[in-house]
Design a protein around this motif. Structure first.
Motif, mmCIF file in Angstrom:
data_model
loop_
_atom_site.group_PDB
_atom_site.id
_atom_site.type_symbol
_atom_site.label_atom_id
_atom_site.label_comp_id
_atom_site.label_asym_id
_atom_site.label_seq_id
_atom_site.Cartn_x
_atom_site.Cartn_y
_atom_site.Cartn_z
ATOM 1 N N ASN A 1 0.816 -1.213 0.000
ATOM 2 C CA ASN A 1 0.000 0.000 0.000
ATOM 3 C C ASN A 1 0.854 1.269 0.000
ATOM 4 N N ALA A 2 2.106 1.149 -0.482
ATOM 5 C CA ALA A 2 2.935 2.342 -0.641
ATOM 6 C C ALA A 2 2.290 3.259 -1.668
ATOM 7 N N ALA A 3 2.344 4.566 -1.396
ATOM 8 C CA ALA A 3 1.717 5.530 -2.301
ATOM 9 C C ALA A 3 2.582 6.771 -2.411
ATOM 10 N N ARG A 4 2.676 7.312 -3.630
ATOM 11 C CA ARG A 4 3.429 8.540 -3.844
ATOM 12 C C ARG A 4 3.026 9.162 -5.164
ATOM 13 N N SER A 5 3.312 10.439 -5.314
ATOM 14 C CA SER A 5 3.275 11.104 -6.606
ATOM 15 C C SER A 5 4.721 11.351 -7.012
ATOM 16 N N TYR A 6 4.927 11.876 -8.215
ATOM 17 C CA TYR A 6 6.318 12.086 -8.648
ATOM 18 C C TYR A 6 7.022 13.116 -7.776
ATOM 19 N N SER A 7 6.260 14.009 -7.131
ATOM 20 C CA SER A 7 6.889 15.085 -6.361
ATOM 21 C C SER A 7 6.784 14.901 -4.853
ATOM 22 N N SER A 8 6.341 13.721 -4.403
ATOM 23 C CA SER A 8 6.174 13.502 -2.962
ATOM 24 C C SER A 8 7.094 12.393 -2.468
ATOM 25 N N THR A 9 7.217 12.312 -1.158
ATOM 26 C CA THR A 9 7.910 11.184 -0.553
ATOM 27 C C THR A 9 6.938 10.018 -0.418
ATOM 28 N N MET A 10 7.424 8.885 0.079
ATOM 29 C CA MET A 10 6.603 7.671 0.148
ATOM 30 C C MET A 10 5.656 7.736 1.333
ATOM 31 N N GLY A 11 4.405 7.383 1.086
ATOM 32 C CA GLY A 11 3.406 7.308 2.135
ATOM 33 C C GLY A 11 2.652 6.000 2.055
ATOM 34 N N ILE A 12 1.441 5.998 2.576
ATOM 35 C CA ILE A 12 0.588 4.808 2.578
ATOM 36 C C ILE A 12 -0.822 5.226 2.201
ATOM 37 N N SER A 13 -1.461 4.440 1.347
ATOM 38 C CA SER A 13 -2.831 4.735 0.943
ATOM 39 C C SER A 13 -3.529 3.442 0.550
ATOM 40 N N PRO A 14 -4.843 3.347 0.783
ATOM 41 C CA PRO A 14 -5.595 2.180 0.300
ATOM 42 C C PRO A 14 -5.818 2.276 -1.202
ATOM 43 N N SER A 15 -6.350 1.213 -1.776
ATOM 44 C CA SER A 15 -6.703 1.217 -3.199
ATOM 45 C C SER A 15 -8.219 1.371 -3.312
ATOM 46 N N ASN A 16 -8.943 0.270 -3.488
ATOM 47 C CA ASN A 16 -10.402 0.279 -3.400
ATOM 48 C C ASN A 16 -10.748 -0.202 -1.989
ATOM 49 N N PHE A 17 -11.115 0.724 -1.137
ATOM 50 C CA PHE A 17 -11.262 0.486 0.297
ATOM 51 C C PHE A 17 -12.741 0.544 0.631
ATOM 52 N N TYR A 18 -13.309 -0.584 1.075
ATOM 53 C CA TYR A 18 -14.762 -0.590 1.249
ATOM 54 C C TYR A 18 -15.218 -1.628 2.269
ATOM 55 N N PHE A 19 -16.374 -1.355 2.863
ATOM 56 C CA PHE A 19 -17.045 -2.339 3.710
ATOM 57 C C PHE A 19 -17.696 -3.369 2.795
ATOM 58 N N ALA A 20 -17.404 -4.634 3.032
ATOM 59 C CA ALA A 20 -17.949 -5.690 2.182
ATOM 60 C C ALA A 20 -19.465 -5.763 2.336
ATOM 61 N N PRO A 21 -20.202 -5.863 1.224
ATOM 62 C CA PRO A 21 -21.663 -5.943 1.306
ATOM 63 C C PRO A 21 -22.129 -7.322 1.729
ATOM 64 N N SER A 22 -23.376 -7.387 2.184
ATOM 65 C CA SER A 22 -24.032 -8.657 2.484
ATOM 66 C C SER A 22 -25.076 -8.904 1.403
ATOM 67 N N ASP A 23 -25.973 -9.855 1.627
ATOM 68 C CA ASP A 23 -27.070 -10.075 0.690
ATOM 69 C C ASP A 23 -28.371 -9.451 1.205
ATOM 70 N N MET A 24 -28.267 -8.542 2.161
ATOM 71 C CA MET A 24 -29.434 -7.915 2.778
ATOM 72 C C MET A 24 -29.787 -6.627 2.036
ATOM 73 N N ALA A 25 -30.973 -6.569 1.465
ATOM 74 C CA ALA A 25 -31.400 -5.398 0.708
ATOM 75 C C ALA A 25 -31.493 -4.185 1.630
ATOM 76 N N PRO A 26 -31.248 -2.986 1.115
ATOM 77 C CA PRO A 26 -31.337 -1.795 1.965
ATOM 78 C C PRO A 26 -32.718 -1.607 2.570
ATOM 79 N N GLU A 27 -33.769 -2.052 1.867
ATOM 80 C CA GLU A 27 -35.124 -1.959 2.428
ATOM 81 C C GLU A 27 -35.261 -2.820 3.670
ATOM 82 N N ALA A 28 -34.533 -3.941 3.684
ATOM 83 C CA ALA A 28 -34.578 -4.820 4.860
ATOM 84 C C ALA A 28 -33.901 -4.170 6.057
ATOM 85 N N LEU A 29 -32.872 -3.344 5.805
ATOM 86 C CA LEU A 29 -32.235 -2.615 6.901
ATOM 87 C C LEU A 29 -33.200 -1.624 7.521
#
Length: 461
Positions: free
Chosen positions: A328-356
């Motif tokens: 998860n190393a992350a940088r731009s051409y003008s920055s030093t090395m940092g850390i960043s997620p890629s596609n970062f998300y709460f995994a869904p279930s099979d429960m419809a939003p109406e059921a919530l």
């Protein structure tokens, strides 16, 4: 000189002056955007960018420098700048370079067909989006912002240890903000999509999203204050995750800036919560085959069924903690090395939003939050945010609500999630790498103006 010749000259000069190993990070992009108002073009922008970042080990310390010009003078400027930068560093955990790996999975991060869409076609798409939004309902009074944008980007990392990897990505998106009026009442709404396939850019759906939100807001009112159960719609839930994503960085934890430091292997969320970092998610411009250090990426569950399995690492933080990097190393051409997620998300279930909503019974559906920069403390997890949404009565969406403030703590919220929906969505902002389905939370503090009718306080589940 051409890029390959420049890289050879740069590496040769760096070795001459005493650099042990070194690396270049090349980045280039083309960005297009257009906006319309009442069918007329009010904004048109086409730009390109290029930059080269250089870093190298000098005296056991990693120095950085960057340029946007590739000539002999730039070679000297980069070598001298990185040398001076390295000599200023005073720490006991130096960075390292990655030698490369033969095994790299290449996710789909772009679509060559997007390059065939002409500027004229993008302008017409913006006009069509404006027309559809206004035609959605007679009460639609105005579209105050309507735009179509596209971006192409390319990255290459080359070092003296043998690493040479490259990747490209592109996407196209549309955004609309609309105002509805009925007498002296007004409501606003927005809609957007960022996609890799033209056919997935459904202008009708984007227009409907903005117009329907604006129409619903016409009858919005505040409610009395109290503690009550809440369902966060996907976008505000993703916004919360984006705001507090830094607490999952190993760098933040090692600097004492995350309350998750040392919590690996412990329960930090409800059992229904799984948090995924997926750099191989198909069709996302945020996906990547390798991270900012050239390390091959992989999918990982940062939280698995409530348990924190890992923080996000680069090579430096991983070595310091005695673990493997999560790439998860992350940088731009003008920055030093940092850390960043890629596609970062709460995994869904099979429960419809109406059921919530049915499980919630009486409470609030939060569809929009604002004030994240000023109203959230990433270190403590506390937040107090202005919000909009709907009352929920008997498990059904009822009157629209505005002029309220929702307050709580992100770490406590993770543990108070009762259920997760199936409606995974990414953003905002448009094209964001942060995503979430709807989240049912047992109780949060809601501050209103005292007007309107509040849903019944939640007594438990």
């Amino acid at each position: 000189m051409d890029r390959q010749e420049f890289i050879r000259a740069l590496f040769a000069r760096a070795k001459e002056v005493g650099f042990e190993d070194c690396e270049v990070f090349l980045s280039e992009s083309e960005v297009f955007s257009t906006g319309v108002f009442k069918g007329e073009i009010i904004d048109y922008s086409a730009s390109s960018g290029f930059g080269l970042g250089f870093r190298g080990l000098f005296g056991g310390r990693m120095g950085y420098a960057s340029t946007q010009v590739l000539d002999a003078a730039a070679v000297e400027q980069l070598v001298r700048g990185a040398m001076e930068n390295a000599q200023m560093i005073d720490e006991d955990d130096p960075e390292e370079l990655y030698p490369g790996s033969p095994a790299i999975a290449m996710p789909r991060t772009g679509n060559p067909a997007l390059g065939e869409i002409t500027p004229a076609e993008k302008i017409e798409m913006a006009r069509e989006l404006e027309r559809r939004t206004l035609a959605r309902d007679p009460r639609m009074a105005q579209v105050d912002s309507c735009s179509v944008a596209s971006e192409d980007s390319r990255v290459r990392i080359v070092n003296t240890l043998g690493l040479d990897v490259s990747e490209s990505a592109n996407c196209i998106g549309a955004f609309v903000s609309a105002i509805a009026r009925d007498g002296d009442r007004a409501g606003t709404g927005t809609g957007y999509r960022f996609v890799l396939d033209r056919e997935a850019l459904d202008l009708g759906a984007i227009a409907a999203e903005a117009a329907d939100a604006a129409i619903a807001a016409l009858d919005a009112q505040s409610i009395p204050s109290g503690n009550m159960g809440v369902v966060f719609a996907p976008r505000p839930a993703a916004s919360l995750l984006s705001t507090f994503s830094g607490v999952f960085s190993a760098e933040a934890a090692q600097k004492g800036l995350s309350l998750l430091a040392g919590k690996e292997g412990t329960e930090v969320a409800a059992p229904c919560v799984t948090l995924v970092d997926d750099p191989h998610r198909d069709g996302s411009p945020s996906s990547a085959a390798f991270d900012g250090e050239g390390v091959p990426t992989r999918v990982k569950r940062v939280i698995d069924a409530g348990r924190l399995t890992t923080l996000l690492h680069n090579l430096k933080t991983a070595r310091k903690q005695g673990v493997e990097t999560t790439a998860n190393a992350a940088r731009s051409y003008s920055s030093t090395m940092g850390i960043s997620p890629s596609n970062f998300y709460f995994a869904p279930s099979d429960m419809a939003p109406e059921a919530l909503l049915e499980r919630l019974g009486d409470g609030l559906l939060i569809t929009e939050i604002a004030g994240l920069h000023a109203g959230a403390n990433a270190a403590s997890g506390d937040f107090s945010l202005s919000a909009k949404g709907f009352c929920v009565r008997g498990g059904k969406r009822a009157q629209a609500v505005n002029q309220i403030t929702v307050a709580g703590n992100f770490f406590a919220l993770l543990k108070s999630i009762l259920a997760v929906g199936s409606d995974l969505c990414f953003g905002p902002p448009a094209g964001s790498c942060y995503g979430s389905p709807s989240l049912l939370v047992s109780s949060l503090s809601i501050a209103g103006s005292g007007r309107g009718s509040a849903p019944a306080p939640r007594q438990g589940d």
